[in-house]
Design a protein around this motif. Structure first.
Motif: not given
Length: 157
Positions: A31, A33, A67-68, A70, A98-102
């Motif tokens: 992981d 950032t 949305k997300s 990855t 509200q976006l989840n970024l991995k």
């Protein structure tokens, strides 16, 4: 004895500091950032700085709210060095709250310690996967066909 203790203490402290900082693209695994990636890898930062997403791309990317995403990539991979910073710049320009970024960096064998690469069946880097909750909506593999924003929006139902 005191000097030996101080020497051991200093070598431990310096050893810990150098082991947590990515020195080469091969060192970055797991992981990460966006800030870590851009601050540690000048090629990624340079691409981020020069890339200018089109208004159409930004509008398309705004549809990704909630949305997300990855991203499985290699810091050593030229396609990743091109596409990942562009994606980061596009998402910044779209101002999604509200976006989840991995971001998940893999080694040359396209593996990382958590096993995400296996669970997501990684074959090529970068692979950008769009999710709605736990449901995979689709992937962009290596490079978009039209543009990142439009290709990602095209994955939406």
């Amino acid at each position: 004895m005191r000097m030996v203790f101080i020497g051991l203490l200093l070598s431990f402290i310096l050893g810990c500091q150098t082991s947590t900082v990515a020195q080469t693209p091969e060192d970055l695994v797991g992981d990460v950032t966006a800030q870590q990636l851009l601050s540690s890898y000048p090629g990624f930062l340079a691409e981020y700085q020069v890339y200018q997403p089109s208004p159409a791309e930004i509008i398309a990317a705004q549809q990704l709210e909630g949305k997300s995403i990855t991203v499985l990539f290699g810091a050593w991979c030229h396609d990743s060095e091109r596409e990942v910073p562009r994606l980061l710049k596009l998402l910044d320009a779209a101002k999604l709250s509200q976006l989840n970024l991995k971001l998940m960096a893999v080694n040359h064998n396209k593996q990382e310690p958590s096993g995400t690469y296996r669970r997501l069946d990684l074959r090529y880097t970068p692979t950008i996967i769009l999710f709605d909750g736990e449901n995979e909506l689709g992937r962009i593999i290596e490079r978009p066909v039209t543009s990142l924003g439009e290709d990602l929006a095209g994955l939406l139902p």
